[in-house]
Structures are given as structure tokens and as C-alpha cells.
Design a protein around this motif. Structure first.
Motif, short mmCIF file in Angstrom:
data_model
loop_
_atom_site.label_atom_id
_atom_site.label_comp_id
_atom_site.label_asym_id
_atom_site.label_seq_id
_atom_site.Cartn_x
_atom_site.Cartn_y
_atom_site.Cartn_z
N ALA A 244 61.49 33.11 102.71
CA ALA A 244 60.79 33.18 104.11
C ALA A 244 59.81 34.15 104.09
N ALA A 245 60.16 35.32 103.27
CA ALA A 245 59.32 36.64 103.27
C ALA A 245 58.83 36.83 102.20
N THR B 73 68.62 37.77 106.63
CA THR B 73 67.23 37.89 106.21
C THR B 73 66.54 36.89 106.99
N ASP B 74 65.20 36.65 106.87
CA ASP B 74 64.50 35.70 107.55
C ASP B 74 64.67 34.48 107.10
N GLU C 191 67.18 46.57 105.14
CA GLU C 191 68.25 46.75 105.96
C GLU C 191 68.57 48.23 106.17
N ARG C 192 67.70 49.28 105.43
CA ARG C 192 67.90 50.70 105.52
C ARG C 192 66.94 51.32 106.68
N GLY D 40 54.48 46.86 100.43
CA GLY D 40 56.00 46.19 101.04
C GLY D 40 55.89 44.78 101.71
N VAL D 41 57.00 44.04 101.55
CA VAL D 41 57.27 42.85 102.19
C VAL D 41 58.26 42.84 103.26
N TRP D 42 57.64 42.91 104.67
CA TRP D 42 58.61 43.45 105.52
C TRP D 42 59.43 42.05 105.98
N TRP D 43 60.60 42.21 106.64
CA TRP D 43 61.07 41.39 107.29
C TRP D 43 60.49 41.06 108.52
#
Length: 669
Positions: free
Chosen positions: A383-384, A411-412, A570-571, A629-632
Motif C-alpha cells: 500500500a506504500a 502499516t498502510d 514506526e520510529r 523516503g516512502v512515508w506511511w
């Protein structure tokens, strides 16, 4: 009292670092680099420096979850593992009886790189007769391009670069994706080597280079041809080497190179003609020029041909015949093991349908005969990370699609699941790791007990096999028993390794291939500049897909030093270092649109629209927009993230992704 145990970094990174885990009362309390690891040593990247924060995150999933709300809302209730396994087996049996087993699709990639856990699902899905996933999202076009010229020639050991006098970092942000190779480049630089960076923007690796050459996106192949034109025109070609070790140079020089004059190269790439000439001369004069080739430049519609063209360049100056010279694109060590022992393609009664992972959106929404009715996602977050996010989310939202996601975090993709199964981290299961950036091998045992009720890929798939009535003894062995079987089968690459150190969890080196090679791994035994088995026998310039797109900004979805694709979001500490989901553009592009630094903007194209925070910087040339980056979606400023703007179009060979081959425009929100 705390104790120290060894482990390995499981993520999709060429370095595959050795780790020291300090544990206390069943928890990892500190993670550091293993100074005894032969490649990575004691240094870790920012992502892994506090890996314990990921392992023991408050976001960890601890129990199986069954959806009790609308897909995408993240509404679930806890259930038992036995109930979860019964649900999966029951739904799959019903789908198989109604639609056929090919209506079931696994989706996974490189969320873990261990040989057992990464490949654990293949035997089960082969035995079921499910559709197969073509896993080409990363660098399949790069591999195809290299093989066109070099075949299966082993890559040089990364230590070769330490004594090069000219290092060319071509299309690689080593500061974000290969820090231990960059350490070796810095060593060469301290010894007097010059370092070039060739890329589309000045990223985190630029301070480590003496010169940065910025090319227009998707034109790296044109630059390579322009350099070769100058080498040929000025008599800088090593004809003696080409006569002995290569085939096809006369044809290339006669039919392809003449049109790639410095002026034509400047027109295509944006690098001035005098600079092209100077680069060619300096490359030819170097005693041992060494190219480290990244993967990003292969993620265009012309990706395989681009890599093929760059891989031809070192042959013209004889670099493939010299120590500390040549080209390193990646290291293949799969022959260290009989991987069929894990993959078990023999479990297939007959070959089944293949679905390309880059076209998941199309597959979920349009594929039929049969339609995909069940999706099982493990160590991936499509999904991401999959192209055309809007199409992927539309498919995941189907009420008739039964989706299971095995994950550590919500996650997404997990938010769209019918069933979410809690997964272990790499510190909680056994595995064995090869590297694609070095010749290292490392075995890892669980360093801590499983967190909550989490289970490894291997344990879940063997449990599902039992639930589905698959009684082959293969599905009754443990991960360690499978690793022992892998190690028991001899392989030349593993000859002479220190078995004691491997058993102690210390990284060991496989056999180093000779460099330069006496014979190349092609059918002819030579560097095949002309490859008669290719539809295009000679390297040439192909434009990228987006050359025909009218939008003004080339979108580059680049890596961040503080994330790895969609991992590590998650961080809180690592997200803070990225300062939000930002889009980097040149001051001239911002001024032309009346936009200011820090402003909320909307990036748009025919696929979708994505909100970003604008960062105005001269590190990005005009005509380019960089999203790192590939953001949630949970942390995105709008409803979508960068892959809502990337296409499902594939590369010229090997069906690879084209993440960098998209154009956008910007406007204020």
C-alpha cells in the motif's frame, strides 16, 4: 546482568551488517556494530543504531487481529492463533474450490533478507498451486543490463576500490544506502584518488566527492555513450585489451558512437560538451578507474539499456583487465547454497500464473480468469511501496478480496487486511544471511524470545501447511534444521570458510573471486559489447518513458538516510530527523510558481495528487523534484504518499519498476 549475542541486519541493504545485541531480562537493550564482521565492522547506520527501539516499539503487534470495521480504518479485534489459522485455511479452501488456486496471490519482497524467512512462503504457495509473484520491484533491469555485457562474471570485491585512483559513484547515494562502501571510497580518497558523483541531484554523498556531475533524469546512458565517443575519437581506447577480451567494439564504434558527439551528449544530459570531453580524458588517463553503479538509474523505462551502456564503458579503457578497476553493480552469491532446497518449485503440479509485483494495482482491479480473491502479504507494505498507490488502495478496499497481512506494525497495508498476524523481528527467529554488497555470510539465532505472540514467517507457513493438510516432511522441520541442510550441501563459494566462526554467529567471507577475471562469464568468455542474443545487439541510447510527458518536473523518489523504503517509520526519532514528508525543488522552480520554503504544496499528475512540505534548495537542479523516503499514510500531510504519483509502467527488460520515470507539477494548497 546483561549478555551479548550476535545477530545480523535483516534489511534490504547491500551491507548486511554484523550486530552485537546486549540483552537483559529477555529484552534487547542496546545494539551496536560487530567489530569482528569482515565487511561492516563496528559502524552502524542511523537506522540500526537503536534497532532495539524498533524491536520493542509500543507499536508492535502482539496478537492476531480480525477486522471488525471498514477496510482501511484499522478496526480489529484480537483472536487466537488457532482461530486465525482456521480462518485462513477455510477461506483459501473455499476460494480454491470456487475460483481455482491461482485466485490466491502471495506478495512479499525484501522486508527481511534472510534466506529462510524471506523465502519461507514459496513452498506452501507452490504446493497450493497459487499464482506466482514476479519480484522485480528493485533492480531487475540493472541485473539484466549487466548480464547483457558481462554475463555471470563475478563482481570485484568491494575492497578493490581502496586502491583505485578514480572512483565514480554513478547513480548511488552511498551515504544513505551503502555506508561501508563509502568508507572504502574515503580511504581511497585519502590515498590520493579522485571521486566523482554522477547523479540527478546533490544528495548526502556529494560532500564525499571531489566533483559532482548532474545529469538529466534517465540520460545516464547518453553520458556513457558520449564519453565513449570521445575515447574513440581521440585514440584513448585500449585496442589491445578489446581485441583479447571483448567482442563488438568495432561495430559499436562504427554504428553507434559517431552520433554521440559531446554536443549531442550535452543536449541530452545537460552536461556541457567541454565537461564531457574532460571527463573522458581523465577517465582514460586514470590508472585504475572504478565505477560503483547504483540501482536508481535502472528504474526508468530505459533502465536495462542504460546499465548495459555504462557497463560497456570500462571495457574501452581496459579497466576490466586491471586490479582496483572495473565496475561493481552488485554482488551475486546465490550459488553459495542450493536455494531449491528452500524454494521447492518441485511442489508445483504445473507452472502457475505469474503476476508482476509492480502492477499490483492492475492485478487487483483488472486481472481475471481467475480474479485475485485472496492476497497474503508478508515482509512488504505494498500500500506504500507499490507503484500507483491509488490503484493499489482501490484494489485492497475490495470487499470480496480476502487479505492476510503478516506484520510487526499496523502499516498502510495492514489497515486494509481482513486478518493481521503478528510477525517476529530478526532478533526473535533463526536465519542465515548472504549479502549483495559484499562476499559475506552470517548465521543468526534468536537473540531474545518472541515479543507477544508474534511468529516467524517459517513458523506461520509450516503451521498453515498442517492446517491445510499438506503432510510433506518438508513442512515439519524447523528453520534451524533447514539451515543445517543448506550448509550440509557443499558449494565452491563456501570452501574454506571458518565453520567455527559461522557457528558462533560471526560473519565470514566466502571465496573471493579472482580480479581481474581471466575469463568472463558469458557464452563467448569475453565482454560482449555486441550481444547477438539481444533484440538490440549493441548498446544504444533509449529515452525514458517520461520523455514524452509534458509536465515540467521530473519526480525522483530517492532514499533517505533515516528510512529504508517504507521501513522504520514506526520510529519517532528517525521520522523527526526527516523533518516531515518534504519535496525538494530548486529556488527557480519555487519562484516561478510563487511558492516558499516550508509551504504546503500539492504535487499532481495524471495518476494522483500528493501533499508535501516544500523544501527550496539549490542541491536540486531546475526541472527536478526530489521526495526522499516512502512515508506511511499515518504520517503524511495529506491522504496519499509519493507512490500515488508513480506509474505501473515497466522497464525495457526484466519487467522492473520505473519509480524515477514520472513527471509532476506543483501548486499551493
Amino acid at each position: 546482568m546483561s549478555t551479548i549475542v550476535r545477530s545480523a541486519c535483516p534489511y534490504d541493504c547491500p551491507d548486511t551488517c554484523g550486530l552485537l545485541i546486549e540483552r537483559e531480562h529477555g529484552r534487547a537493550i542496546r545494539v551496536s556494530g560487530d567489530p569482528e564482521h569482515p565487511y561492516s565492522g563496528a559502524r552502524l547506520c542511523p537506522k540500526m543504531f537503536h534497532y532495539e527501539k524498533t524491536v520493542h516499539s509500543s507499536r508492535r503487534l502482539l496478537k492476531p487481529l480480525l477486522r471488525n470495521g471498514a477496510k482501511g480504518t484499522g478496526a480489529f479485534r484480537e483472536i487466537s492463533w488457532q482461530e486465525a489459522l482456521c480462518i485462513v485455511a477455510g477461506r483459501w479452501r473455499a476460494i480454491e474450490s470456487t475460483h481455482g488456486a491461482e485466485a490466491i496471490l502471495p506478495y512479499s519482497y525484501a522486508g527481511t533478507m534472510g534466506l529462510v524467512q524471506r523465502n519461507a512462503g514459496h513452498p506452501l504457495f507452490h504446493a497450493l498451486g497459487a499464482s506466482r509473484l514476479e519480484r522485480t520491484i528493485c533492480s531487475s533491469a540493472k541485473t539484466a543490463g549487466l548480464q547483457s555485457v558481462l554475463g555471470n562474471t563475478p563482481a570485484p570485491h568491494p575492497d578493490e576500490v581502496c586502491k583505485s585512483d578514480l572512483v565514480v559513484l554513478w547513480g548511488i547515494n552511498a551515504a544513505a544506502t551503502s555506508i561501508h562502501f563509502l568508507e572504502r571510497v574515503k580511504k581511497a580518497r585519502r590515498a590520493g584518488a579522485r571521486v566523482w558523483l554522477i547523479d540527478t541531484y546533490r544528495h548526502h554523498t556529494a560532500p564525499s566527492a571531489d566533483e559532482v556531475f548532474l545529469v538529466k533524469s534517465g540520460t545516464d546512458g547518453a553520458l556513457a555513450l558520449g564519453l565513449m565517443h570521445v575515447l574513440a575519437r581521440e585514440g584513448l581506447v585500449d585496442l589491445e585489451f578489446l581485441l583479447r577480451k571483448a567482442t563488438g567494439y568495432p561495430e559499436l564504434a562504427r554504428t553507434v558512437l559517431p552520433e554521440h558527439t559531446p554536443e549531442r551528449t550535452a543536449e541530452l544530459t545537460g552536461i556541457p560538451a567541454p565537461t564531457v570531453e574532460r571527463m573522458a580524458r581523465e577517465y582514460a588517463r586514470a590508472r585504475a578507474p572504478f565505477i560503483r553503479l547504483g540501482s536508481g538509474l535502472s528504474r526508468y523505462g530505459n533502465g536495462a539499456m542504460t546499465v548495459r551502456t555504462i557497463a560497456t564503458l570500462p571495457a574501452l579503457v581496459g579497466a576490466y583487465g586491471k586490479r582496483h578497476a572495473g565496475l561493481l553493480g552488485g554482488i551475486s552469491t546465490g550459488s553459495a547454497f542450493a536455494l531449491g532446497t528452500i524454494l521447492r518449485e518441485d511442489f508445483m503440479a504445473a507452472p502457475t500464473r505469474i503476476v508482476n509485483m509492480n502492477r499490483l494495482g492492475q492485478a487487483l482491479n483488472e486481472l481475471d480468469r481467475p480474479r485475485i480473491m485472496a492476497l497474503y502479504v508478508y515482509h512488504s507494505n505494498p500500500a506504500a511501496v507499490a507503484p500507483d498507490q491509488n490503484a493499489v488502495l482501490r484494489g485492497l478496499a475490495r470487499d470480496d478480496l480476502f487479505t492476510v497481512v503478516h506484520e510487526r506494525f499496523l502499516t498502510d497495508t495492514a489497515r486494509y487486511a481482513d486478518l493481521v498476524l503478528p510477525a517476529t523481528s530478526s532478533l526473535e527467529h533463526a536465519d542465515i544471511y548472504l549479502s549483495y554488497g559484499s562476499y559475506c555470510l552470517q548465521r543468526a539465532w534468536p537473540a531474545i524470545p518472541a515479543v507477544g505472540e508474534s511468529r516467524s514467517n517459517w513458523d506461520v507457513f509450516t503451521a498453515l501447511a498442517q492446517e491445510l493438510g499438506l503432510h510433506d516432511p518438508f513442512f515439519r522441520q524447523s528453520a534451524d534444521e533447514l539451515i543445517d541442510r543448506l550448509l550440509a550441501a557443499p558449494a565452491p563459494l563456501r570452501e574454506g570458510i571458518d565453520i567455527g566462526r559461522l557457528a558462533a554467529g560471526i560473519g565470514v567471507e566466502l571465496q573471493r573471486p579472482p580480479w581481474p577475471p581471466e575469463r568472463f562469464g558469458t557464452p563467448s568468455g569475453t565482454i560482449e559489447i555486441l550481444n547477438p542474443r539481444e533484440a538490440e545487439p549493441l548498446p544504444r541510447y533509449l529515452p525514458p518513458h517520461s520523455a514524452g510527458d509534458r509536465l515540467p518536473l521530473q519526480l525522483v523518489s530517492a532514499p533517505s538516510p533515516f528510512a529504508l523504503n517504507a521501513s522504520f517509520y514506526e520510529r519517532d526519532d528517525l521520522r523527526a530527523k526527516q523533518r516531515g514528508m518534504r519535496l525538494h525543488v530548486h529556488p527557480a522552480e519555487a519562484a516561478a510558481r510563487g511558492l516558499a520554503d516550508g509551504q504546503s504544496v500539492l504535487a499532481v499528475n495524471s495518476l494522483g495528487e500528493v501533499a508535501f512540505v516544500l523544501e527550496v534548495t539549490d542541491t536540486v537542479p531546475p526541472g527536478v523534484a526530489v521526495a526522499e523516503g516512502v512515508w506511511w499514510l499515518e504520517f503524511a500531510p495529506g491522504a496519499r504518499s509519493v507512490n500515488a504519483l508513480t506509474s505501473q509502467r515497466l522497464t525495457d527488460k526484466a519487467n522492473g519498476s520505473t519509480f524515477y520515470d514520472n513527471k509532476i507539477d506543483l501548486r499551493a494548497i
